[in-house]
Design a protein around this motif. Sequence first.
Motif, PDB file in Angstrom:
ATOM      1  N   ILE A  53     -11.507  32.051  91.987  1.00 26.55           N
ATOM      2  CA  ILE A  53     -12.800  31.358  92.243  1.00 26.55           C
ATOM      3  C   ILE A  53     -14.006  31.353  92.658  1.00 26.55           C
ATOM      4  N   SER A  54     -14.847  31.649  91.621  1.00 25.29           N
ATOM      5  CA  SER A  54     -16.056  32.593  92.409  1.00 25.29           C
ATOM      6  C   SER A  54     -17.338  31.086  93.030  1.00 25.29           C
ATOM      7  N   GLU A  55     -16.934  30.196  92.788  1.00 26.81           N
ATOM      8  CA  GLU A  55     -18.062  29.722  93.955  1.00 26.81           C
ATOM      9  C   GLU A  55     -16.950  28.570  94.470  1.00 26.81           C
ATOM     10  N   VAL A  56     -17.394  28.159  95.501  1.00 26.56           N
ATOM     11  CA  VAL A  56     -17.049  26.825  96.050  1.00 26.56           C
ATOM     12  C   VAL A  56     -18.262  25.785  96.720  1.00 26.56           C
ATOM     13  N   PRO A 111     -15.730  31.992  98.176  1.00 27.91           N
ATOM     14  CA  PRO A 111     -15.914  32.441  97.196  1.00 27.91           C
ATOM     15  C   PRO A 111     -15.327  34.234  96.786  1.00 27.91           C
ATOM     16  N   ASN A 112     -15.559  33.584  95.388  1.00 28.76           N
ATOM     17  CA  ASN A 112     -14.821  34.925  95.363  1.00 28.76           C
ATOM     18  C   ASN A 112     -13.112  35.473  95.711  1.00 28.76           C
ATOM     19  N   SER A 113     -12.608  34.455  95.951  1.00 31.42           N
ATOM     20  CA  SER A 113     -10.724  33.901  96.626  1.00 31.42           C
ATOM     21  C   SER A 113     -10.233  33.347  94.987  1.00 31.42           C
ATOM     22  N   ALA A 114      -8.579  34.463  95.336  1.00 26.85           N
ATOM     23  CA  ALA A 114      -8.301  33.788  94.886  1.00 26.85           C
ATOM     24  C   ALA A 114      -6.694  32.284  94.529  1.00 26.85           C
ATOM     25  N   ARG A 136     -15.738  27.445  89.152  1.00 27.44           N
ATOM     26  CA  ARG A 136     -16.604  27.283  90.042  1.00 27.44           C
ATOM     27  C   ARG A 136     -15.748  26.015  90.807  1.00 27.44           C
ATOM     28  N   LEU A 137     -15.334  26.107  91.937  1.00 26.61           N
ATOM     29  CA  LEU A 137     -14.469  24.451  92.606  1.00 26.61           C
ATOM     30  C   LEU A 137     -15.248  23.642  93.145  1.00 26.61           C
ATOM     31  N   VAL A 138     -15.440  22.596  92.602  1.00 23.71           N
ATOM     32  CA  VAL A 138     -16.313  21.396  93.548  1.00 23.71           C
ATOM     33  C   VAL A 138     -15.099  20.393  93.998  1.00 23.71           C
TER      34      VAL A 138
END
Length: 698
Positions: free
Chosen positions: A132-135, A163-166, A200-202
Amino acid sequence: MHQNEDVRFTSSSIKLPQFCPLTLHHPTLNPFFTNLHLLLQNFPKFQHPFHQNGGISQTLSKFTHPFHQKFNLQNAILQFLSKPRNINPFSWSLSNTPLLCCASIALTQSNLDGTPLSGPKTGSGNEERVLISEVLVRNKDGEELERKDLESEALNALKACRPNSALTVREVQEDVHRIVASGYFCSCMPVAVDTRDGIRLVFQVEPNQEFHGLVCEGANVLPASFIEDSFRDGYGKIVNIKRLDEIISSINGWYMERGLFGAVSGIEMLSGGMIRLEVSEAEVNNITIRFLDRTGEPTVGKTRPETILRQLTTKKGQVYSMLQGKRDVDTVLAMGIMEDVSIIPQPAGDTGKVDLVMNVVERKSGAGISAGGGISSGITSGPLAGLIGSCAIYHKNLFGRNQKLNLSLERGQIDSIFRINYTDPWIEGDDKRTSRSMMIQNSRTPGSLVHNHPGGSLTIGRVTAGIEYSRPFRPKWNGTAGIIFQRAGARDDKGNPIIRDYYSSPLTASGNTHDDMLLAKLETVYTGSGDPGSSVFVFNMDQGLPVWSEWLVFNRVNARARKGLVLGPMRLLLSFSGGHVVGNFPPHEAFVLGGTNSVRGYEEGTVGSGRSYAVGCGEISFPLMGPLEGAVFADYGTDLGSGPSVPGDPAGARLKPGSGYGCGVGIRVDSPLGPLRLEYAFNDQRTGRFHFGVGLRN
């Protein structure tokens, strides 16, 4: 713990988007993004208590509120609060966790620009991970939240989603739960969007309504001020489910602390920010008496059920209180005719009320013969000084109405008392718990306390008959009023009537061989907790009524008070008594000073006898071992110079000092009769004396 199926909370309905198959409008799609979508799509769907999916009620599993874990009895209470209800379009239940639930989880795909998506996949086995690049946190329409504080609450609740987490689906699920667990949001939907910079995770959230008012139903004994104070801090703020859970716990705690069968049974969020709070209180539907034998089998009782029922302060229509029920059990046991008493509450069908069954085991026999013995403080010499034997024939439950009849005889070296006493502890038809007592008594007591003389003895004979009424008029206060007729006269050691003693002092006020008097009696008694050393106050007054010209007319008042104070392991006991007589009264009715219950260190009556008196005592007791206590004490008493005003001045003829003090030490041993006291005291004449007494000082 058993799960309660009858307690449910309800809230307003909020519609969620329906799940639909993922439709992609691009010829190529990032396979890792598709993987994440498929995993989320198969994820179980949950719903917050303030949320509804498509208008269909989603009810979570029933569970017990965390408050109930602290009080096992709460489950039993809640069983009585079962009421048939219509299920609202939306509902939630109490659980082993706070009132926090999960939200629906779905995945939507935003419009893509046709660029092929790519991204790494990490992990192994079934735990697929997506980078995930952005939350972000947005509202349900994907726009920024108007209130940044709510956005901060949601972001602060996240633990794994950074952000930046798998991430795995499980980690996303847990963070969705954490957002809802913050209490500020009624729904939360994770949405994965593929962008040029990565996925991006929203988290699309819907905040709860602002609180603007409260409607409370069913709270008949719960104070309105308590409810208002509980909700006051939240007015105008976003409803927080965690705070509601605390309020529910405090309300249930209020009932539990008072032993009341009551609890919150429903809560609903209405439009306009209104909250409807429903409270269920188990009212007493019926009370029955069940007689049991010693083996627990039903039997026929001798006591009338109405005689027991009238003793109970618990009545039909009241909210059942376990504390009140315990007091009722103690009251029935205090009748003296029951061996065991218990109250069993049972549900009254589906009414939400409670039926009470009182199980009673009667004593084996309400009548019998008893024998015993005692000590009289008025006799201080002779081979059997002070010893008294007694026997009695009694019935403790006449006509099954708890009425008492007692015929007793006491006989000592000089003392003798024959007494017939009838007592009705509660007059039928009276609602003030008024008791009635009637007695006839013929007694002979030593006159040495006032008229002792060398070479012989005299006794005071009294024939007494009277009736008294008594009732409680305030908590811990009791009043008594009565009328008593008495004929009293003196006799020598051969039984012959005499009118003067050895010093030619008169023995009667009228000059005849006996005095007649009709006394109106008033008495007020205050008792504290009932523990040894607790506060006690007694005031009584006797007024002679001039019905006949020869009958004595006088007024006598007497008061005594006792106060106990705890000083660490020690206990300080202070007591005071005093009295005064006005009018024409027999000399043997004068107040006597000196002895075990007056001024210790002196023999009985050797300090003085007067129209007035005052006695004070201070005592410090301390534990020694087991039931044994030690004590240090000091007493002082005076007749206030009233000795010469007694007809014939019997105290002056016997050179009594009129005042004196004593101090000493003693030991106490608890017994069924009260503390057994063995004491040794010195008086101001530098002489010592042992004293033995039963119970606390008068």
